[in-house]
Design an enzyme around this catalytic site. Sequence first.
Site, PDB file in Angstrom:
ATOM      1  N   CYS A   2       0.934  -1.212  -0.147  1.00  0.00           N
ATOM      2  CA  CYS A   2       0.099   0.077   0.079  1.00  0.00           C
ATOM      3  C   CYS A   2       0.872   1.281  -0.005  1.00  0.00           C
ATOM      4  CB  CYS A   2      -0.867   0.314   0.965  1.00  0.00           C
ATOM      5  SG  CYS A   2      -2.192  -1.260   1.207  1.00  0.00           S
ATOM      6  N   ARG A  27       4.115  -0.309  -4.790  1.00  0.00           N
ATOM      7  CA  ARG A  27       3.949  -0.755  -3.480  1.00  0.00           C
ATOM      8  C   ARG A  27       2.584  -1.597  -3.321  1.00  0.00           C
ATOM      9  NH1 ARG A  27       6.904   1.559   0.784  1.00  0.00           N
ATOM     10  NH2 ARG A  27       5.420   0.861   2.149  1.00  0.00           N
ATOM     11  N   TRP A  73      -2.906  -2.771  -1.689  1.00  0.00           N
ATOM     12  CA  TRP A  73      -2.451  -4.087  -2.014  1.00  0.00           C
ATOM     13  C   TRP A  73      -3.413  -4.685  -1.007  1.00  0.00           C
ATOM     14  CZ3 TRP A  73      -0.529  -8.216   1.068  1.00  0.00           C
ATOM     15  CH2 TRP A  73      -0.055  -9.210   0.451  1.00  0.00           C
ATOM     16  N   ASN A  99      -1.955   1.891   5.930  1.00  0.00           N
ATOM     17  CA  ASN A  99      -1.121   0.772   5.326  1.00  0.00           C
ATOM     18  C   ASN A  99      -1.001   0.065   6.670  1.00  0.00           C
ATOM     19  OD1 ASN A  99       0.726  -0.796   4.345  1.00  0.00           O
ATOM     20  ND2 ASN A  99       2.252   0.733   4.327  1.00  0.00           N
ATOM     21  N   GLY A 100      -1.063  -1.269   6.577  1.00  0.00           N
ATOM     22  CA  GLY A 100      -1.076  -2.327   7.555  1.00  0.00           C
ATOM     23  C   GLY A 100      -2.291  -3.103   7.922  1.00  0.00           C
ATOM     24  N   GLU A 500      16.890 -18.451  -6.370  1.00  0.00           N
ATOM     25  CA  GLU A 500      16.823 -17.156  -6.745  1.00  0.00           C
ATOM     26  C   GLU A 500      16.272 -17.093  -8.316  1.00  0.00           C
ATOM     27  OE1 GLU A 500      16.280 -14.397  -5.518  1.00  0.00           O
ATOM     28  OE2 GLU A 500      16.645 -12.816  -7.127  1.00  0.00           O
ATOM     29  N   LYS A 504      12.493 -15.638  -9.241  1.00  0.00           N
ATOM     30  CA  LYS A 504      12.422 -14.522 -10.326  1.00  0.00           C
ATOM     31  C   LYS A 504      11.244 -14.887 -11.464  1.00  0.00           C
ATOM     32  CE  LYS A 504      13.412 -11.892  -8.767  1.00  0.00           C
ATOM     33  NZ  LYS A 504      14.517 -11.698  -7.568  1.00  0.00           N
ATOM     34  N   GLU A 507       7.433 -15.214  -9.942  1.00  0.00           N
ATOM     35  CA  GLU A 507       6.803 -14.030  -9.400  1.00  0.00           C
ATOM     36  C   GLU A 507       6.638 -13.304 -10.640  1.00  0.00           C
ATOM     37  OE1 GLU A 507       9.233 -11.576  -6.493  1.00  0.00           O
ATOM     38  OE2 GLU A 507      11.011 -11.858  -7.659  1.00  0.00           O
ATOM     39  N   HIS A 523      16.855 -37.217  -4.674  1.00  0.00           N
ATOM     40  CA  HIS A 523      15.941 -37.587  -3.561  1.00  0.00           C
ATOM     41  C   HIS A 523      14.452 -37.137  -3.920  1.00  0.00           C
ATOM     42  CE1 HIS A 523      19.429 -38.525  -1.133  1.00  0.00           C
ATOM     43  NE2 HIS A 523      19.780 -37.503  -1.513  1.00  0.00           N
ATOM     44  N   LYS A 626       5.895  -4.709  -3.716  1.00  0.00           N
ATOM     45  CA  LYS A 626       7.207  -4.234  -3.136  1.00  0.00           C
ATOM     46  C   LYS A 626       7.070  -3.716  -1.552  1.00  0.00           C
ATOM     47  CE  LYS A 626      11.409  -3.523  -4.487  1.00  0.00           C
ATOM     48  NZ  LYS A 626      12.352  -4.646  -4.898  1.00  0.00           N
TER      49      LYS A 626
END
Length: 631
Positions: A2, A27, A73, A99-100, A500, A504, A507, A523, A626
């Site tokens: 947010c 955000r 968000w 925000n929160g 990583e 990438k 997402e 395994h 983000k």
Amino acid sequence: MCGIVGYIGTKEAKPILLGGLKRLEYRGYDSAGIAVIDQAMSQVKSIGKISSLEKKMANQEFPGSLGIAHTRWATHGQPSDINAHPHIDCQGIIALVHNGIIENYQSLRQLLMQEGHEFVSETDTEVLVHLIEKHYEGNNLEQAVQRALLQSQGAYGIVVVSSSEPNKLVAARNGSPLVLGIKKGEYFVASDVAALLPYTRQVIYLNDGEMVTMDRDGYKVTNLFNQKIDKEIEKIKWDLAMIEKGGFPHFMLKEIYEQPQAISNTLSGRVKGGQNIVHLRSLDGDIIKKLPHINSIKILACGTSWHAGLVAAFLMEKVLRIPVTCEQASEFRYRSPVIQPGTLAISISQSGETADTKGAVELVKELGAYNLGIVNVVGSTIARLVDGGVYLHAGPEIGVASTKAFSCQVTALSILNLGLSKILDRSQPLPSGKPRVPDIDFKKIVDELLILPEKVEQVLKGVYDIKSKRGIVHKIAEELQDKNNFLYLGRGYNYPIALEGALKLKEISYIHAEGYSAAEMKHGPIALIDKEMPVVIIAPSDSEEPISYDKIASNAEVVRARGGRIIAIVNEGDKIISNMAEWVIEIPNTLAHLVPILATIPLQLLAYEIAVLRGNDPDMPRNLAKSVTVE
Ligand code: F6R
């Protein structure tokens, strides 16, 4: 998560608020809204990106030089016009953005409904505006906000306005970042400095439990009990160009290309060619008295930062000869961890605001660890919580998928490792009398760090061509863009790179991808391999541990024998694994612990290219935002 903007001044609020929202859109981008106060309040909200809000506002007048805005968000309540912020009280006087997460919102909501308040949304946020409304009777806005917040539990960054007090903007923070921008006769408040840069560089960072009341003549920072707090005005060093795309189609691509410069910035002033010392302020001063006595290191981070931490854990344990572990902050903080006396905690966060990493820092502080932070955003919450640390100086990272922060984190941790190796070396010989830290070729590492930006440049040029689109990465992306699954394999320092690379791809392209230790493949994941499965094998030869190359070569054989389509990341001139691969991406030779930086770049580009080919916006991947400031 947010983005929040607030403005009070003499100019028209609407363009300032919308401009601020656009700079904060990374955000959160599922819905947005704005409220402006002149004599009365005008407000509008819209599901979708800021552009949808702009369209909706196109033919409406929004007079007024006081207002608030929000890009959301979603946490509680799906993205919709109604659930978008600002939220408004029953009488249409107070508007609030948040925000929160308000954790006790269910009980507050019931209480307020019993008292006759009418709720229209499914959000947790709406309770705050009704609670403020309740306490507004007989109080001014800041008093009502204080009383409401004292009844609320959870995390918040809020900004509130009231049409009954059209010369006042109130903001408060607990757990979600807020920064106040100061200019003569004008005040701004935002979730981060990106929104403020076009207007001012003078800022005040609010701490948890603080609030600010602004009018056109000044501002006052207090706690929730109205006690005044003196705050220092700080100057932001970032400039506007840094938060614009600069001709690149996406922030993510711009930030991938910024890596040579960003790494140089991380190195700048800290290492010098031919020298065998590092200059790190975090290792000076008081902390240096404590550091020689550390006997273990706990690295804490989330997501991509955790991957950088895994690389560092391999490196530090190997060099410093003390136990070093790297944990996901989100798991660590809720499992009653034991922190032995003499533990150094190193927390890694690009944003410096990740709720779980922040929670882990608070916990290790409480448990008595020495705290260092590896943070990009100057003045961020984690940067202010730790005892010392290393700023990345990578510049703003706006693309939701972290890229340049990762390479700078590995660089910064490598420098920190050098610094720690000196400190521990001097103070903690083994009982045998031998130095605890085995001899490392300090100068060689420094020299290699210093030419790293050039090598990164070389990788960028070698694998991708922005104009012709004919590089190896484009070919692979074109061929494999429609696959449903990918497997990424690596060993040792490159196991985190497998994680990583897979992260990438997941997402931004929404393709399912697994990152795995190549050694662990037998395994389980080996069952996944067939001729449909692209397998990225990160396998540069490792002169420090040649066995590791041989072992990954046999892992590659196993993949080939089952028909898997191998994309190999190898050193220039590689013969063995290259011969088994359908596609070969070559990277220059470097020290084993710096290979992750070079090897990650083609993987960032591959994920980017596939995302674009699939029609996704890599800067705004679905469901992501983000800076994860909620748990
Ligand atoms: C992945 C990504 C996230 C972040 C994670 C931690 O591309 O961006 O996984 O790395 O949310 O964020 P910071 O580093 O800001 O704490």
